[in-house]
Design a protein around this motif. Structure first.
Motif, PDB file in Angstrom:
ATOM      1  N   ASN A   1      70.906  51.869  84.600  1.00 63.76           N
ATOM      2  CA  ASN A   1      71.816  50.846  84.082  1.00 63.76           C
ATOM      3  C   ASN A   1      71.498  49.480  84.680  1.00 63.76           C
ATOM      4  N   VAL A   2      71.162  49.441  85.951  1.00 64.91           N
ATOM      5  CA  VAL A   2      70.841  48.184  86.636  1.00 64.91           C
ATOM      6  C   VAL A   2      69.520  47.628  86.112  1.00 64.91           C
ATOM      7  N   ARG A   3      68.528  48.471  86.068  1.00 70.87           N
ATOM      8  CA  ARG A   3      67.191  48.063  85.608  1.00 70.87           C
ATOM      9  C   ARG A   3      67.231  47.570  84.159  1.00 70.87           C
ATOM     10  N   GLU A   4      67.869  48.360  83.283  1.00 64.11           N
ATOM     11  CA  GLU A   4      67.903  48.000  81.865  1.00 64.11           C
ATOM     12  C   GLU A   4      68.676  46.709  81.626  1.00 64.11           C
ATOM     13  N   LEU A   5      69.753  46.498  82.358  1.00 69.17           N
ATOM     14  CA  LEU A   5      70.503  45.254  82.202  1.00 69.17           C
ATOM     15  C   LEU A   5      69.687  44.043  82.659  1.00 69.17           C
ATOM     16  N   ALA A   6      68.962  44.185  83.756  1.00 71.44           N
ATOM     17  CA  ALA A   6      68.141  43.076  84.246  1.00 71.44           C
ATOM     18  C   ALA A   6      67.063  42.715  83.229  1.00 71.44           C
ATOM     19  N   VAL A   7      66.432  43.732  82.660  1.00 70.22           N
ATOM     20  CA  VAL A   7      65.399  43.505  81.645  1.00 70.22           C
ATOM     21  C   VAL A   7      66.016  42.868  80.405  1.00 70.22           C
ATOM     22  N   TYR A   8      67.168  43.368  79.994  1.00 66.30           N
ATOM     23  CA  TYR A   8      67.865  42.814  78.836  1.00 66.30           C
ATOM     24  C   TYR A   8      68.226  41.343  79.073  1.00 66.30           C
ATOM     25  N   ARG A   9      68.652  41.040  80.283  1.00 70.70           N
ATOM     26  CA  ARG A   9      69.031  39.659  80.612  1.00 70.70           C
ATOM     27  C   ARG A   9      67.845  38.713  80.428  1.00 70.70           C
ATOM     28  N   VAL A  10      66.674  39.134  80.854  1.00 76.01           N
ATOM     29  CA  VAL A  10      65.471  38.312  80.660  1.00 76.01           C
ATOM     30  C   VAL A  10      65.285  38.043  79.170  1.00 76.01           C
ATOM     31  N   ALA A  11      65.411  39.074  78.358  1.00 79.15           N
ATOM     32  CA  ALA A  11      65.231  38.922  76.914  1.00 79.15           C
ATOM     33  C   ALA A  11      66.209  37.907  76.339  1.00 79.15           C
ATOM     34  N   THR A  12      67.469  37.953  76.799  1.00 79.83           N
ATOM     35  CA  THR A  12      68.450  37.000  76.280  1.00 79.83           C
ATOM     36  C   THR A  12      68.156  35.594  76.777  1.00 79.83           C
ATOM     37  N   GLN A  13      67.738  35.475  78.028  1.00 74.22           N
ATOM     38  CA  GLN A  13      67.439  34.152  78.583  1.00 74.22           C
ATOM     39  C   GLN A  13      66.257  33.504  77.867  1.00 74.22           C
ATOM     40  N   LEU A  14      65.277  34.293  77.479  1.00 80.59           N
ATOM     41  CA  LEU A  14      64.087  33.754  76.826  1.00 80.59           C
ATOM     42  C   LEU A  14      64.210  33.763  75.296  1.00 80.59           C
ATOM     43  N   GLY A  15      65.270  34.362  74.786  1.00 80.53           N
ATOM     44  CA  GLY A  15      65.510  34.362  73.348  1.00 80.53           C
ATOM     45  C   GLY A  15      64.563  35.234  72.550  1.00 80.53           C
TER      46      GLY A  15
ATOM     47  N   ALA B   1      71.502  42.279  90.248  1.00 79.99           N
ATOM     48  CA  ALA B   1      70.265  42.365  89.468  1.00 79.99           C
ATOM     49  C   ALA B   1      70.223  41.318  88.364  1.00 79.99           C
ATOM     50  N   LEU B   2      71.350  41.063  87.716  1.00 79.10           N
ATOM     51  CA  LEU B   2      71.393  40.057  86.658  1.00 79.10           C
ATOM     52  C   LEU B   2      71.149  38.657  87.204  1.00 79.10           C
ATOM     53  N   ALA B   3      71.738  38.358  88.363  1.00 76.88           N
ATOM     54  CA  ALA B   3      71.499  37.047  88.988  1.00 76.88           C
ATOM     55  C   ALA B   3      70.031  36.912  89.396  1.00 76.88           C
ATOM     56  N   TYR B   4      69.449  38.000  89.859  1.00 76.90           N
ATOM     57  CA  TYR B   4      68.037  38.004  90.232  1.00 76.90           C
ATOM     58  C   TYR B   4      67.155  37.777  89.000  1.00 76.90           C
ATOM     59  N   ALA B   5      67.514  38.421  87.893  1.00 75.22           N
ATOM     60  CA  ALA B   5      66.772  38.217  86.640  1.00 75.22           C
ATOM     61  C   ALA B   5      66.847  36.755  86.213  1.00 75.22           C
ATOM     62  N   ASP B   6      68.026  36.159  86.341  1.00 72.40           N
ATOM     63  CA  ASP B   6      68.168  34.730  86.008  1.00 72.40           C
ATOM     64  C   ASP B   6      67.281  33.871  86.905  1.00 72.40           C
ATOM     65  N   ALA B   7      67.302  34.153  88.198  1.00 70.82           N
ATOM     66  CA  ALA B   7      66.526  33.355  89.147  1.00 70.82           C
ATOM     67  C   ALA B   7      65.022  33.520  88.934  1.00 70.82           C
ATOM     68  N   MET B   8      64.590  34.721  88.608  1.00 74.65           N
ATOM     69  CA  MET B   8      63.159  34.958  88.354  1.00 74.65           C
ATOM     70  C   MET B   8      62.703  34.349  87.039  1.00 74.65           C
TER      71      MET B   8
END
Length: 188
Positions: A64-78, A119-126
């Protein structure tokens, strides 16, 4: 429609047809990014093997943590393809996809756990340009997931940055793996 069309099954060699069959059974359709990369057989093979190995090795961080972080990247990059495919993967993993509607409010939403927020904040920062990851952020992630977990999460987020940027550059859009809240592809 992608800027470079997918390699059609009729134009595929034996190994590519085999992959198309495997992907069709596993995902309900051949992922368009792979069918586009198939124009370069060496990179197609390298990418396919890499994806399988990464999937097999990624077991240190809860899915759940991993998939959400990956999903967040997708949303951030559109990347609409990544969002579509990522939603399907989460649904197939039995995760709650309704909360994805609140992903932008993850810091305050009760729909997300403390681990997921980290993890989501880390995805945003990365994913920020330039990268805004801090020493404190990595230390907190290490306390929560251990060193192996931090490496896994970092690798997965970086990989999704690569996927999303490549798909966007090639004009690969949502393929229809999901339709609204309902998954078009049947659960395995």
């Amino acid at each position: 429609m992608p800027r470079i069309p997918a390699v059609k099954t009729a134009d595929a060699g034996f190994l590519l047809k085999l992959f198309y069959k495997f992907a069709g059974k596993r995902f309900g359709a051949v992922p368009e990014p792979m069918a586009v990369v198939a124009h370069h057989p060496g990179l197609f093979k390298a990418n396919g093997l890499h994806e399988l190995l990464v999937e097999k090795a990624s077991k240190s961080v809860p899915s759940n943590v991993r998939e959400l972080a990956v999903y967040r990247v997708a949303t951030q990059l559109g990347c609409s393809w990544c969002i579509d495919f990522g939603t399907m993967l989460q649904l197939h993993d039995g995760l709650d996809i309704d909360r994805l509607k609140n992903i932008d409010d993850y810091a305050k939403s009760p729909a997300f756990t403390d681990q997921e927020r980290l993890a989501l904040a880390y995805a945003d920062a990365m994913t920020a340009s330039p990268v805004t990851v801090t020493d404190g952020q990595v230390a907190e992630l290490e306390r929560e997931f251990g060193r192996k977990g931090v490496i896994e999460l970092t690798y997965q987020i970086a990989l999704e940055n690569s996927r999303a940027r490549m798909n966007s550059a090639l004009g690969i859009a949502a393929q229809g793996f999901t339709s609204g809240d309902a998954c078009r592809v049947p659960l395995p």
